[in-house]
Design an enzyme around this catalytic site. Structure first.
Site, PDB file in Angstrom:
ATOM      1  N   CYS A 228      31.487  53.839  41.782  1.00  0.00           N
ATOM      2  CA  CYS A 228      30.645  53.550  40.500  1.00  0.00           C
ATOM      3  C   CYS A 228      29.709  54.613  40.023  1.00  0.00           C
ATOM      4  CB  CYS A 228      30.157  52.369  40.786  1.00  0.00           C
ATOM      5  SG  CYS A 228      31.350  51.119  41.366  1.00  0.00           S
TER       6      CYS A 228
ATOM      7  N   VAL B 267      35.736  55.425  40.019  1.00  0.00           N
ATOM      8  CA  VAL B 267      36.514  55.492  41.172  1.00  0.00           C
ATOM      9  C   VAL B 267      36.003  54.300  42.051  1.00  0.00           C
ATOM     10  CG1 VAL B 267      35.255  57.221  42.361  1.00  0.00           C
ATOM     11  CG2 VAL B 267      37.505  56.805  43.032  1.00  0.00           C
TER      12      VAL B 267
ATOM     13  N   GLY C 283      40.756  43.104  37.267  1.00  0.00           N
ATOM     14  CA  GLY C 283      39.642  41.875  37.475  1.00  0.00           C
ATOM     15  C   GLY C 283      38.710  42.306  38.294  1.00  0.00           C
TER      16      GLY C 283
ATOM     17  N   GLY D 270      36.394  45.669  36.998  1.00  0.00           N
ATOM     18  CA  GLY D 270      36.738  46.378  36.192  1.00  0.00           C
ATOM     19  C   GLY D 270      38.211  45.880  35.289  1.00  0.00           C
TER      20      GLY D 270
ATOM     21  N   ARG E 296      42.493  50.556  34.308  1.00  0.00           N
ATOM     22  CA  ARG E 296      41.360  49.901  34.198  1.00  0.00           C
ATOM     23  C   ARG E 296      40.065  50.581  33.557  1.00  0.00           C
ATOM     24  NH1 ARG E 296      37.914  51.675  37.894  1.00  0.00           N
ATOM     25  NH2 ARG E 296      38.682  52.381  39.929  1.00  0.00           N
ATOM     26  N   GLY E 297      39.068  49.840  33.316  1.00  0.00           N
ATOM     27  CA  GLY E 297      37.751  50.743  32.780  1.00  0.00           C
ATOM     28  C   GLY E 297      37.086  51.375  34.033  1.00  0.00           C
ATOM     29  N   GLY E 298      36.160  51.921  33.833  1.00  0.00           N
ATOM     30  CA  GLY E 298      35.150  52.500  35.182  1.00  0.00           C
ATOM     31  C   GLY E 298      35.565  53.842  35.584  1.00  0.00           C
TER      32      GLY E 298
END
Length: 209
Positions: A174, A80, A156, A145, A76-78
């Site tokens: 984040c 930890v 999701g 994410g 996913r994006g983002g």
């Protein structure tokens, strides 16, 4: 249950507690169905305690101290985040072209749906342009994410329902040190994950039409 969506349908299932990697394999299977059979799916679940690293975290950690919790590299994006039992995770595996949305609009749809369901439980939330998610006056309560693979979504949104918020103190969540967090049972003690998911999936379909 099957929710009709004009000529197509969304299959929504609450599956309880499942390990993070097993849930990702399930998502991949549903992704294949979305690609080959145009099936749209929603799954709601909770994970045993696990820290996940988003793609932006590859090669660098924001973990403040050694943990006994497993650490998993996610697609996913983002940055930890941490999942644990009592946190509802909703994975929508949908073809964005099929529902006529771009990625930003899809993220907005996820947040809008979550915000409306939280409101139905008496929680007022707001967004923060610096970090994707939802916040109450006490702290962050929902996290988002995604991975978009060939136009189909994976991963999701996660919502703190009754999980142990102390786990967030172990990481720079984040990208923010000492991020304040909140959970639904601090405001409404009778909410269950399954019930919340049922409301969420119903509202999600409503918002797409």
């Amino acid at each position: 249950k099957v929710i009709e969506l004009k000529p197509i349908h969304i299959e929504a299932s609450y599956i309880g507690t499942i390990e993070y990697q097993a849930a990702y394999q399930l998502q991949r299977n549903l992704w294949s169905l979305a690609k080959s059979k145009q099936q749209l799916s929603l799954i709601g679940l909770e994970h045993p305690a696990v820290m996940t690293l988003g793609r932006r975290m590859t090669g660098r950690f924001s973990i403040e101290q050694q943990q006994d919790i497993p650490i998993v590299q996610s697609t996913r994006g983002g940055l930890v985040t941490v999942h644990s039992e009592g946190q509802l995770v909703v994975y929508p595996i949908v073809d964005l072209k099929k529902i006529g949305l771009g990625v930003k609009d899809f993220v907005f749809l996820l947040l809008k749906t979550t915000q409306e369901v939280l409101s139905s439980y008496g929680l007022q939330t707001y967004t923060d342009d610096r970090n994707i998610g939802l916040y109450t006056e006490k702290g962050k309560i929902a996290f988002c994410g995604l991975e978009i693979k060939e136009g189909i979504s994976l991963h999701g949104i996660s919502i703190n329902i009754s999980n142990d918020l102390q786990l967030f103190s172990k990481i720079v969540s984040c990208g923010i040190s000492n991020l304040n967090t909140d959970r639904v049972i601090n405001h409404n003690p009778d909410v269950t994950l399954h019930e919340f998911f049922e409301r969420w999936s119903t509202q999600f379909i409503k918002n797409m039409n």
